[in-house]
Design a protein around this motif. Structure first.
Motif, PDB file in Angstrom:
ATOM      1  N   GLY A   1      35.747 -14.034  22.845  1.00 52.28           N
ATOM      2  CA  GLY A   1      34.724 -13.328  23.605  1.00 52.28           C
ATOM      3  C   GLY A   1      33.753 -14.239  24.326  1.00 52.28           C
ATOM      4  N   PRO A   2      33.022 -13.671  25.271  1.00 56.70           N
ATOM      5  CA  PRO A   2      32.026 -14.439  26.034  1.00 56.70           C
ATOM      6  C   PRO A   2      30.910 -14.965  25.134  1.00 56.70           C
ATOM      7  CG  PRO A   2      32.535 -12.336  27.080  1.00 56.70           C
ATOM      8  CD  PRO A   2      33.132 -12.278  25.716  1.00 56.70           C
ATOM      9  N   ASN A   3      30.274 -16.028  25.582  1.00 55.81           N
ATOM     10  CA  ASN A   3      29.176 -16.643  24.833  1.00 55.81           C
ATOM     11  C   ASN A   3      27.862 -16.022  25.310  1.00 55.81           C
ATOM     12  OD1 ASN A   3      27.237 -18.286  23.658  1.00 55.81           O
ATOM     13  ND2 ASN A   3      28.440 -20.156  23.907  1.00 55.81           N
ATOM     14  N   TYR A   4      27.527 -14.872  24.719  1.00 60.63           N
ATOM     15  CA  TYR A   4      26.306 -14.167  25.128  1.00 60.63           C
ATOM     16  C   TYR A   4      25.055 -14.936  24.695  1.00 60.63           C
ATOM     17  CZ  TYR A   4      29.445 -10.229  25.995  1.00 60.63           C
ATOM     18  OH  TYR A   4      30.450  -9.421  26.463  1.00 60.63           O
ATOM     19  N   GLU A   5      25.157 -15.663  23.584  1.00 60.67           N
ATOM     20  CA  GLU A   5      23.995 -16.426  23.111  1.00 60.67           C
ATOM     21  C   GLU A   5      23.589 -17.489  24.124  1.00 60.67           C
ATOM     22  OE1 GLU A   5      26.535 -15.467  19.400  1.00 60.67           O
ATOM     23  OE2 GLU A   5      26.861 -16.073  21.484  1.00 60.67           O
ATOM     24  N   LEU A   6      24.566 -18.222  24.631  1.00 57.68           N
ATOM     25  CA  LEU A   6      24.265 -19.255  25.618  1.00 57.68           C
ATOM     26  C   LEU A   6      23.727 -18.640  26.896  1.00 57.68           C
ATOM     27  CD1 LEU A   6      24.280 -22.226  26.436  1.00 57.68           C
ATOM     28  CD2 LEU A   6      26.667 -21.959  27.147  1.00 57.68           C
ATOM     29  N   ARG A   7      24.283 -17.528  27.314  1.00 61.51           N
ATOM     30  CA  ARG A   7      23.801 -16.876  28.542  1.00 61.51           C
ATOM     31  C   ARG A   7      22.345 -16.439  28.381  1.00 61.51           C
ATOM     32  NH1 ARG A   7      26.297 -15.405  32.920  1.00 61.51           N
ATOM     33  NH2 ARG A   7      28.367 -15.648  31.971  1.00 61.51           N
ATOM     34  N   ALA A   8      22.007 -15.907  27.212  1.00 61.95           N
ATOM     35  CA  ALA A   8      20.625 -15.472  26.982  1.00 61.95           C
ATOM     36  C   ALA A   8      19.674 -16.664  26.991  1.00 61.95           C
ATOM     37  CB  ALA A   8      20.533 -14.733  25.657  1.00 61.95           C
ATOM     38  N   LEU A   9      20.105 -17.780  26.413  1.00 65.28           N
ATOM     39  CA  LEU A   9      19.260 -18.974  26.404  1.00 65.28           C
ATOM     40  C   LEU A   9      19.088 -19.550  27.808  1.00 65.28           C
ATOM     41  CD1 LEU A   9      20.608 -20.639  23.152  1.00 65.28           C
ATOM     42  CD2 LEU A   9      18.275 -19.830  23.523  1.00 65.28           C
ATOM     43  N   LEU A  10      20.126 -19.499  28.614  1.00 65.86           N
ATOM     44  CA  LEU A  10      19.992 -19.947  30.002  1.00 65.86           C
ATOM     45  C   LEU A  10      18.965 -19.103  30.742  1.00 65.86           C
ATOM     46  CD1 LEU A  10      23.587 -20.772  31.336  1.00 65.86           C
ATOM     47  CD2 LEU A  10      21.647 -22.317  31.154  1.00 65.86           C
ATOM     48  N   THR A  11      19.006 -17.802  30.500  1.00 64.73           N
ATOM     49  CA  THR A  11      18.029 -16.912  31.145  1.00 64.73           C
ATOM     50  C   THR A  11      16.618 -17.243  30.674  1.00 64.73           C
ATOM     51  OG1 THR A  11      19.679 -15.153  31.321  1.00 64.73           O
ATOM     52  CG2 THR A  11      17.354 -14.511  31.468  1.00 64.73           C
ATOM     53  N   GLU A  12      16.465 -17.444  29.355  1.00 65.58           N
ATOM     54  CA  GLU A  12      15.148 -17.776  28.808  1.00 65.58           C
ATOM     55  C   GLU A  12      14.642 -19.102  29.383  1.00 65.58           C
ATOM     56  OE1 GLU A  12      12.969 -18.572  24.479  1.00 65.58           O
ATOM     57  OE2 GLU A  12      15.069 -17.921  24.566  1.00 65.58           O
ATOM     58  N   ALA A  13      15.557 -20.040  29.562  1.00 64.54           N
ATOM     59  CA  ALA A  13      15.171 -21.355  30.088  1.00 64.54           C
ATOM     60  C   ALA A  13      14.907 -21.329  31.585  1.00 64.54           C
ATOM     61  CB  ALA A  13      16.274 -22.366  29.778  1.00 64.54           C
ATOM     62  N   GLY A  14      15.382 -20.301  32.269  1.00 63.79           N
ATOM     63  CA  GLY A  14      15.247 -20.261  33.721  1.00 63.79           C
ATOM     64  C   GLY A  14      16.131 -21.273  34.409  1.00 63.79           C
ATOM     65  N   TRP A  15      17.280 -21.552  33.806  1.00 61.21           N
ATOM     66  CA  TRP A  15      18.198 -22.561  34.310  1.00 61.21           C
ATOM     67  C   TRP A  15      19.432 -21.926  34.937  1.00 61.21           C
ATOM     68  CZ3 TRP A  15      18.701 -26.872  30.028  1.00 61.21           C
ATOM     69  CH2 TRP A  15      17.796 -27.911  30.311  1.00 61.21           C
ATOM     70  N   THR A  16      19.936 -22.581  35.967  1.00 60.03           N
ATOM     71  CA  THR A  16      21.259 -22.253  36.484  1.00 60.03           C
ATOM     72  C   THR A  16      22.305 -22.985  35.648  1.00 60.03           C
ATOM     73  OG1 THR A  16      21.258 -24.120  38.015  1.00 60.03           O
ATOM     74  CG2 THR A  16      20.331 -22.025  38.826  1.00 60.03           C
ATOM     75  N   GLN A  17      23.565 -22.642  35.864  1.00 56.01           N
ATOM     76  CA  GLN A  17      24.630 -23.359  35.178  1.00 56.01           C
ATOM     77  C   GLN A  17      24.638 -24.833  35.588  1.00 56.01           C
ATOM     78  OE1 GLN A  17      28.346 -21.184  35.704  1.00 56.01           O
ATOM     79  NE2 GLN A  17      27.277 -19.227  35.462  1.00 56.01           N
ATOM     80  N   GLU A  18      24.385 -25.102  36.842  1.00 50.82           N
ATOM     81  CA  GLU A  18      24.342 -26.482  37.327  1.00 50.82           C
ATOM     82  C   GLU A  18      23.213 -27.264  36.661  1.00 50.82           C
ATOM     83  OE1 GLU A  18      25.408 -29.873  39.243  1.00 50.82           O
ATOM     84  OE2 GLU A  18      26.495 -27.965  39.308  1.00 50.82           O
ATOM     85  N   ALA A  19      22.057 -26.618  36.462  1.00 44.63           N
ATOM     86  CA  ALA A  19      20.916 -27.289  35.836  1.00 44.63           C
ATOM     87  C   ALA A  19      21.235 -27.666  34.395  1.00 44.63           C
ATOM     88  CB  ALA A  19      19.683 -26.402  35.891  1.00 44.63           C
TER      89      ALA A  19
END
Length: 435
Positions: free
Chosen positions: A6-24
């Motif tokens: 399954g998808p990594n929802y935890e990492l996606r949520a942390l990226l959103t919290e961090a305000g980061w793009t995948q590239e960042a």
């Protein structure tokens, strides 16, 4: 890479919290890789794979967790970032047990690689106050018949760093700690002797931390620094504690973590108030550098003044931990003046540092010349800069030092705009062909 369900929802949520793009996130992981001597070239497509459920190999989950920790400002574990199954990095509460476990891992070829890939952790760059139970009577760490061998080891490994660089004899020191020093601490000893050995073990752990830091393995260097200050705290030796914490500040500063560097430098300053003059000079010089980097001109100059006055009061001792060479103080003065915008003053201090360097301090001489080249180029003196870098490259050939290798890369980058000028072209060609 390995797959997970399954998808990594935890990492996606942390990226959103961090305000980061995948590239960042990819850039941050690559930067952390450099702190452990790894060249990583991840981009947004790699992060997209992680988000889809692919788990990267060690140490990327740990690097990702540390990158998010720094960005968000709270601890993030690999598991919280959606990377299950990562080994937990725990340190025993007892300082002797902690160093014992660390040395055993470091001397085990099957586990050493994982240890060396440990990231530097900003959350761990914190210390409590200096030892409150300072030992009365004569200072700890003095040479006695029982501790003579430990003093000889400290002298040997300290000289090895200066003469050959931090990547030389590193495994020998970790083995010496594991095989010779730890048994002394775990055997029954009179209280005074145990405290003496704790101080000397702290100093040896400090030297091994310096070796790893010079090898650009900052995570494991941080582990050894932490062990060193905990051992010093256990012994009640405020002077050794302050020296170690000062070095931890310098490491945080070089990695760009100025709030941590300032907190550690201030803790070392408070702990060293009753220390001998040489150690006070060592601590105050680092405090001055950090204050200069943070823009506190008045504070930086005041700390530098305290360092200079303490150095004037210091005796003529030459043993490691008992002296602070004038060349090292001038080097720090140069860093302070550079941060305050006084490039000519910084150059003058570096010239004094070069003149004071002992012939055996090959590493210090090489890094001074490399810095000299950078400042000369910034002030428009290309030919003089190239002459300084020529001296640097000659000394570098005798070293096994990550700092020297980094200085060479910085030199190459600085000279690229001048590659059509003869002195610059000759230096660039020399580094390309390894001459």
């Amino acid at each position: 890479m390995t797959n997970r369900r399954g998808p990594n929802y935890e990492l996606r949520a942390l990226l959103t919290e961090a305000g980061w793009t995948q590239e960042a996130l990819a850039r941050a992981v690559n930067a952390l890789g450099a702190e452990i001597g790894a060249i990583l070239r991840y981009d947004r497509t790699a992060v997209a794979h992680w988000l889809s459920g692919t788990q990267p190999r060690h140490p990327v989950p740990q690097l990702t967790a540390e990158a998010l920790t720094r960005r968000i400002g709270r601890p993030v574990t690999p598991e919280a970032a959606g990377f299950p199954g990562c080994a937990r990095d725990t340190t025993p509460a007892d300082p002797v047990a902690g160093l014992t476990a660390l040395c055993r891992t470091d001397t085990d070829a099957t586990r050493r690689t994982l240890l060396h890939q440990r990231p530097y952790r900003v959350a761990d760059a914190v210390v409590t106050g200096a030892p409150a139970h300072a030992v009365p009577g004569r200072p700890l760490g003095g040479r006695t018949e029982v501790t003579a061998a430990l003093h000889d080891a400290i002298g040997f490994f300290a000289a090895s760093i200066d003469t050959h660089g931090g990547r030389h004899a590193r495994s020998a020191l970790s083995a010496y700690l594991a095989d010779d020093v730890m048994p002394l601490l775990t055997s029954a000893q009179p209280q005074r002797l145990r405290r003496e050995v704790l101080v000397l073990a702290a100093r040896l752990a400090f030297l091994l931390a310096r070796m790893y830091e010079d090898g650009l393995l900052h995570g494991v260097a941080q582990r050894y620094y932490t062990c060193a200050h905990r051992l010093a705290d256990e012994s009640g030796d405020r002077t050794t504690w302050s020296v170690v914490v000062r070095a931890m500040s310098a490491q945080a500063q070089r990695l760009g973590h100025l709030p941590s560097a300032l907190q550690l430098a201030d803790a070392a300053h408070r702990g060293a108030r009753t220390a001998p003059p040489a150690q006070q000079a060592y601590v105050q010089a680092q405090l001055a550098v950090v204050l200069g980097r943070t823009g506190d001109r008045r504070g930086a100059l005041a700390a530098m003044g305290r360092a200079e006055r303490a150095a004037e009061r210091a005796g003529s001792a030459s043993a490691p931990f008992d002296c602070y060479p004038a060349a090292a103080l001038h080097f720090q003065t140069s860093a302070v003046l550079e941060s305050l915008g006084d490039l000519h003053g910084a150059l003058a201090a570096l010239r004094r540092a070069a003149g004071e360097r002992a012939a055996s301090d090959v590493r210090g001489r090489a890094l001074s010349q490399a810095r000299f080249g950078q400042l000369l180029l910034r002030t428009g003196h290309l030919d003089e800069a190239c002459a300084a870098w020529e001296s640097f490259l000659t000394a570098r050939e005798r070293l096994r030092s990550g700092d020297a290798e980094r200085a060479m890369r910085d030199m190459r980058q600085a000279l690229q705009p001048y590659r059509n000028r003869r002195p610059a072209a000759e230096l660039l060609a020399r580094t390309v062909h390894g001459r």
